[in-house]
Design a protein around this motif. Structure first.
Motif, PDB file in Angstrom:
ATOM      1  N   ALA A  46       0.596  -1.320  -0.024  1.00 18.59           N
ATOM      2  CA  ALA A  46       0.001  -0.109   0.064  1.00 18.59           C
ATOM      3  C   ALA A  46       0.816   1.258   0.154  1.00 18.59           C
ATOM      4  CB  ALA A  46      -0.856  -0.131   1.364  1.00 18.59           C
ATOM      5  N   LYS A  47       1.969   1.248   0.658  1.00 23.02           N
ATOM      6  CA  LYS A  47       2.702   2.291   0.870  1.00 23.02           C
ATOM      7  C   LYS A  47       3.613   2.695  -0.495  1.00 23.02           C
ATOM      8  CE  LYS A  47       3.705   2.964   5.762  1.00 23.02           C
ATOM      9  NZ  LYS A  47       4.676   3.321   6.847  1.00 23.02           N
ATOM     10  N   LEU A  48       3.718   1.607  -1.219  1.00 21.56           N
ATOM     11  CA  LEU A  48       4.509   1.628  -2.541  1.00 21.56           C
ATOM     12  C   LEU A  48       3.631   1.789  -3.551  1.00 21.56           C
ATOM     13  CD1 LEU A  48       6.862  -1.058  -1.889  1.00 21.56           C
ATOM     14  CD2 LEU A  48       7.623   1.039  -2.176  1.00 21.56           C
ATOM     15  N   SER A  49       2.174   1.841  -3.191  1.00 21.50           N
ATOM     16  CA  SER A  49       1.372   1.951  -4.379  1.00 21.50           C
ATOM     17  C   SER A  49       1.290   3.482  -5.091  1.00 21.50           C
ATOM     18  CB  SER A  49      -0.215   1.679  -3.926  1.00 21.50           C
ATOM     19  OG  SER A  49      -1.028   1.964  -4.903  1.00 21.50           O
ATOM     20  N   ARG A  50       0.869   3.462  -6.503  1.00 19.10           N
ATOM     21  CA  ARG A  50       1.006   4.922  -6.970  1.00 19.10           C
ATOM     22  C   ARG A  50      -0.453   5.552  -6.612  1.00 19.10           C
ATOM     23  NH1 ARG A  50       2.626   3.252 -13.186  1.00 19.10           N
ATOM     24  NH2 ARG A  50       4.903   2.281 -12.824  1.00 19.10           N
ATOM     25  N   ARG A  51      -1.416   4.846  -6.088  1.00 25.77           N
ATOM     26  CA  ARG A  51      -2.660   5.455  -5.576  1.00 25.77           C
ATOM     27  C   ARG A  51      -2.361   6.212  -4.410  1.00 25.77           C
ATOM     28  NH1 ARG A  51      -7.165   4.047  -8.521  1.00 25.77           N
ATOM     29  NH2 ARG A  51      -6.715   2.478 -10.121  1.00 25.77           N
ATOM     30  N   ARG A  52      -2.659   7.495  -4.072  1.00 28.25           N
ATOM     31  CA  ARG A  52      -2.507   8.257  -2.990  1.00 28.25           C
ATOM     32  C   ARG A  52      -3.492   7.595  -1.630  1.00 28.25           C
ATOM     33  NH1 ARG A  52      -3.318  14.540  -3.199  1.00 28.25           N
ATOM     34  NH2 ARG A  52      -1.498  14.222  -4.815  1.00 28.25           N
ATOM     35  N   VAL A  53      -4.490   7.201  -1.936  1.00 27.38           N
ATOM     36  CA  VAL A  53      -5.422   6.608  -1.026  1.00 27.38           C
ATOM     37  C   VAL A  53      -4.791   5.471  -0.281  1.00 27.38           C
ATOM     38  CG1 VAL A  53      -6.782   5.274  -2.527  1.00 27.38           C
ATOM     39  CG2 VAL A  53      -7.774   5.955  -0.424  1.00 27.38           C
ATOM     40  N   TRP A  54      -4.465   4.542  -1.090  1.00 32.54           N
ATOM     41  CA  TRP A  54      -3.564   3.201  -0.388  1.00 32.54           C
ATOM     42  C   TRP A  54      -2.273   3.929   0.446  1.00 32.54           C
ATOM     43  CZ3 TRP A  54      -6.434  -0.537  -0.152  1.00 32.54           C
ATOM     44  CH2 TRP A  54      -7.284  -0.986  -1.076  1.00 32.54           C
ATOM     45  N   ARG A  55      -1.360   4.758  -0.254  1.00 33.68           N
ATOM     46  CA  ARG A  55      -0.444   5.203   0.412  1.00 33.68           C
ATOM     47  C   ARG A  55      -0.792   5.842   1.902  1.00 33.68           C
ATOM     48  NH1 ARG A  55       1.079   7.408  -4.581  1.00 33.68           N
ATOM     49  NH2 ARG A  55       0.851   9.444  -3.659  1.00 33.68           N
ATOM     50  N   TRP A  56      -1.932   6.624   1.609  1.00 35.02           N
ATOM     51  CA  TRP A  56      -2.541   7.422   3.163  1.00 35.02           C
ATOM     52  C   TRP A  56      -2.820   6.329   4.168  1.00 35.02           C
ATOM     53  CZ3 TRP A  56      -6.953   7.341   5.636  1.00 35.02           C
ATOM     54  CH2 TRP A  56      -7.050   8.361   6.619  1.00 35.02           C
ATOM     55  N   ARG A 123       9.327  -2.648   2.605  1.00 36.99           N
ATOM     56  CA  ARG A 123       9.355  -1.309   1.516  1.00 36.99           C
ATOM     57  C   ARG A 123      10.753  -0.780   1.365  1.00 36.99           C
ATOM     58  NH1 ARG A 123       9.177   4.342   1.842  1.00 36.99           N
ATOM     59  NH2 ARG A 123      10.045   4.416   3.929  1.00 36.99           N
ATOM     60  N   GLY A 124      11.676  -0.779   2.503  1.00 37.72           N
ATOM     61  CA  GLY A 124      13.031  -0.505   2.108  1.00 37.72           C
ATOM     62  C   GLY A 124      13.780  -1.564   1.346  1.00 37.72           C
ATOM     63  N   ALA A 125      13.453  -2.757   1.560  1.00 36.75           N
ATOM     64  CA  ALA A 125      14.103  -4.114   0.743  1.00 36.75           C
ATOM     65  C   ALA A 125      13.809  -3.852  -0.837  1.00 36.75           C
ATOM     66  CB  ALA A 125      13.783  -5.242   1.426  1.00 36.75           C
ATOM     67  N   PHE A 126      12.291  -3.407  -0.923  1.00 35.47           N
ATOM     68  CA  PHE A 126      11.910  -3.374  -2.263  1.00 35.47           C
ATOM     69  C   PHE A 126      12.707  -2.216  -3.079  1.00 35.47           C
ATOM     70  CE2 PHE A 126       9.039  -1.383  -5.453  1.00 35.47           C
ATOM     71  CZ  PHE A 126       8.855  -2.349  -6.177  1.00 35.47           C
ATOM     72  N   ILE A 127      12.789  -0.945  -2.380  1.00 34.63           N
ATOM     73  CA  ILE A 127      13.508  -0.068  -2.831  1.00 34.63           C
ATOM     74  C   ILE A 127      14.908  -0.040  -3.148  1.00 34.63           C
ATOM     75  CG2 ILE A 127      14.186   2.449  -2.436  1.00 34.63           C
ATOM     76  CD1 ILE A 127      11.461   2.863  -0.842  1.00 34.63           C
ATOM     77  N   ARG A 150      11.341 -15.301  -9.254  1.00 35.20           N
ATOM     78  CA  ARG A 150      12.867 -15.348  -9.336  1.00 35.20           C
ATOM     79  C   ARG A 150      13.647 -14.208  -9.166  1.00 35.20           C
ATOM     80  NH1 ARG A 150      13.712 -19.610 -14.315  1.00 35.20           N
ATOM     81  NH2 ARG A 150      15.922 -19.641 -12.863  1.00 35.20           N
ATOM     82  N   VAL A 151      13.359 -13.093  -9.442  1.00 29.67           N
ATOM     83  CA  VAL A 151      13.949 -11.959  -9.075  1.00 29.67           C
ATOM     84  C   VAL A 151      13.776 -10.974  -7.902  1.00 29.67           C
ATOM     85  CG1 VAL A 151      15.034  -9.774 -10.315  1.00 29.67           C
ATOM     86  CG2 VAL A 151      14.406 -11.978 -11.788  1.00 29.67           C
ATOM     87  N   LEU A 152      12.630 -10.446  -7.924  1.00 26.83           N
ATOM     88  CA  LEU A 152      12.235  -9.603  -6.894  1.00 26.83           C
ATOM     89  C   LEU A 152      12.056 -10.276  -5.543  1.00 26.83           C
ATOM     90  CD1 LEU A 152      11.310  -6.900  -6.492  1.00 26.83           C
ATOM     91  CD2 LEU A 152       8.877  -7.457  -6.792  1.00 26.83           C
ATOM     92  N   MET A 153      11.360 -11.264  -5.069  1.00 28.33           N
ATOM     93  CA  MET A 153      11.423 -11.911  -3.913  1.00 28.33           C
ATOM     94  C   MET A 153      12.726 -12.302  -3.417  1.00 28.33           C
ATOM     95  SD  MET A 153       8.315 -11.186  -3.137  1.00 28.33           S
ATOM     96  CE  MET A 153       8.423 -12.065  -1.498  1.00 28.33           C
ATOM     97  N   PRO A 154      13.717 -12.907  -4.149  1.00 28.56           N
ATOM     98  CA  PRO A 154      14.805 -13.395  -3.589  1.00 28.56           C
ATOM     99  C   PRO A 154      15.703 -12.134  -2.845  1.00 28.56           C
ATOM    100  CG  PRO A 154      14.432 -14.710  -5.416  1.00 28.56           C
ATOM    101  CD  PRO A 154      13.439 -13.815  -5.223  1.00 28.56           C
ATOM    102  N   GLN A 155      15.515 -10.775  -3.728  1.00 22.70           N
ATOM    103  CA  GLN A 155      16.371  -9.748  -3.702  1.00 22.70           C
ATOM    104  C   GLN A 155      15.845  -9.185  -2.274  1.00 22.70           C
ATOM    105  OE1 GLN A 155      19.164  -8.383  -5.089  1.00 22.70           O
ATOM    106  NE2 GLN A 155      19.152 -10.424  -6.212  1.00 22.70           N
ATOM    107  N   ILE A 156      14.381  -9.045  -2.419  1.00 16.23           N
ATOM    108  CA  ILE A 156      13.756  -8.482  -1.227  1.00 16.23           C
ATOM    109  C   ILE A 156      13.885  -9.203   0.217  1.00 16.23           C
ATOM    110  CG2 ILE A 156      11.493  -8.169   0.137  1.00 16.23           C
ATOM    111  CD1 ILE A 156      10.261  -7.184  -2.633  1.00 16.23           C
ATOM    112  N   TRP A 157      14.172 -10.709   0.021  1.00 17.66           N
ATOM    113  CA  TRP A 157      14.472 -11.551   1.258  1.00 17.66           C
ATOM    114  C   TRP A 157      15.907 -11.015   1.577  1.00 17.66           C
ATOM    115  CZ3 TRP A 157      12.974 -14.128   5.150  1.00 17.66           C
ATOM    116  CH2 TRP A 157      13.900 -15.195   5.609  1.00 17.66           C
ATOM    117  N   ARG A 158      16.672 -11.014   0.700  1.00 14.92           N
ATOM    118  CA  ARG A 158      18.088 -10.783   1.004  1.00 14.92           C
ATOM    119  C   ARG A 158      18.171  -9.407   1.755  1.00 14.92           C
ATOM    120  NH1 ARG A 158      22.506  -8.916  -3.494  1.00 14.92           N
ATOM    121  NH2 ARG A 158      24.250  -8.318  -2.119  1.00 14.92           N
ATOM    122  N   TYR A 159      17.510  -8.275   1.144  1.00 13.41           N
ATOM    123  CA  TYR A 159      17.593  -6.919   2.025  1.00 13.41           C
ATOM    124  C   TYR A 159      16.853  -6.868   3.329  1.00 13.41           C
ATOM    125  CZ  TYR A 159      20.025  -5.318  -2.050  1.00 13.41           C
ATOM    126  OH  TYR A 159      21.024  -5.450  -3.270  1.00 13.41           O
ATOM    127  N   ALA A 160      15.821  -7.612   3.323  1.00 13.46           N
ATOM    128  CA  ALA A 160      14.754  -7.518   4.555  1.00 13.46           C
ATOM    129  C   ALA A 160      15.380  -8.378   5.573  1.00 13.46           C
ATOM    130  CB  ALA A 160      13.476  -7.748   4.108  1.00 13.46           C
TER     131      ALA A 160
END
Length: 240
Positions: A46-56, A123-127, A150-160
């Motif tokens: 939600a915080k990474l969403s492009r929609r303002r309402v979800w970020r809020w 959120r920080g790991a995704f960024i 295969r790309v996103l989740m292993p990297q997020i796991w590594r940083y998180a």
């Protein structure tokens, strides 16, 4: 009665009660971490969403669960939950007050608190994930699901992972607050033992030592997991 006799596993000792309470603390913390992972990933999205309402909404969740004291949230979930369940019970024709399981309430309360911190970790790991890797995966024809798996989740796991270790330690200590609603975890067992023997200093020191052992061992587990992930990343030809 000597210290060894008080901490023995015999019928007159408190060793078995403290051991069971330590296991209950670990189970409660693990359940809370899993609940926090599920809710925290949704809040991070939600915080990474492009929609303002979800970020809020994501920001509002973090402000709420990080701003209100943990003990107050536990009381609200326990007594508020019991009131809601009792009202539903009366509406269905029942009578009397319906209690709620302390373990369930504790896992949910600590889990939702944990989720507000895990969301920031995810959120920080995704960024931190290099956008070039996702673009390269897209360029070779990977579909969305495969890129995530295969790309996103292993990297997020590594940083998180380092941040999740800190959240685990925080949740492990927050589990002591669940003693106020009657769950016999490590803090509650230490209180009962201290009150029964009048050896308050001794059993609170023992309880503190048990928490230090749990946090120390779990820290070793997370350190091992981090080292293992780092070795896997170094061996991955895609990272070279």
């Amino acid at each position: 009665m000597t210290l060894l006799q008080m901490l023995s596993f015999a019928d007159t000792g408190w060793g078995m009660a403290l051991l069971k309470a330590a296991l209950m603390t670990l189970l409660l913390t693990l359940a809370a971490l899993l609940i926090g992972a599920l809710v925290g990933s949704v809040i991070a999205a939600a915080k990474l969403s492009r929609r303002r309402v979800w970020r809020w909404l994501g920001d509002a969740y973090s402000i709420l669960f990080r701003g209100i004291p943990e003990l107050l949230l536990i009381y609200l979930f326990y007594f508020g939950g019991a009131s809601v369940v009792s009202a539903a019970h009366h509406w269905l024709g029942g009578d009397g007050y319906v209690d709620v399981p302390p373990f369930l309430v504790g896992a949910i309360a600590v889990g939702l608190i944990s989720a507000s911190y895990q969301a920031e970790v995810y959120r920080g790991a995704f960024i931190a994930v290099a956008k070039g890797e996702l673009e390269a995966a897209l360029a070779i024809g990977m579909g969305r699901a495969m890129r995530i798996r295969r790309v996103l989740m292993p990297q997020i796991w590594r940083y998180a992972l380092p941040g999740l270790g800190n959240v685990w330690q925080m949740s492990l200590k927050d589990s002591a607050l669940i003693s106020v609603i009657g769950l016999v975890e490590l803090m509650r067992a230490s209180q009962v033992a201290a009150g029964s023997t009048h050896q308050y200093f001794t059993f609170y020191i023992v309880g503190g030592a048990c928490y230090l052992i749990l946090t120390g061992l779990s820290g070793r587990v997370f350190n091992f997991a981090e080292a293992r992930v780092q070795r896997t990343q170094r061996r991955n030809p895609a990272q070279s």
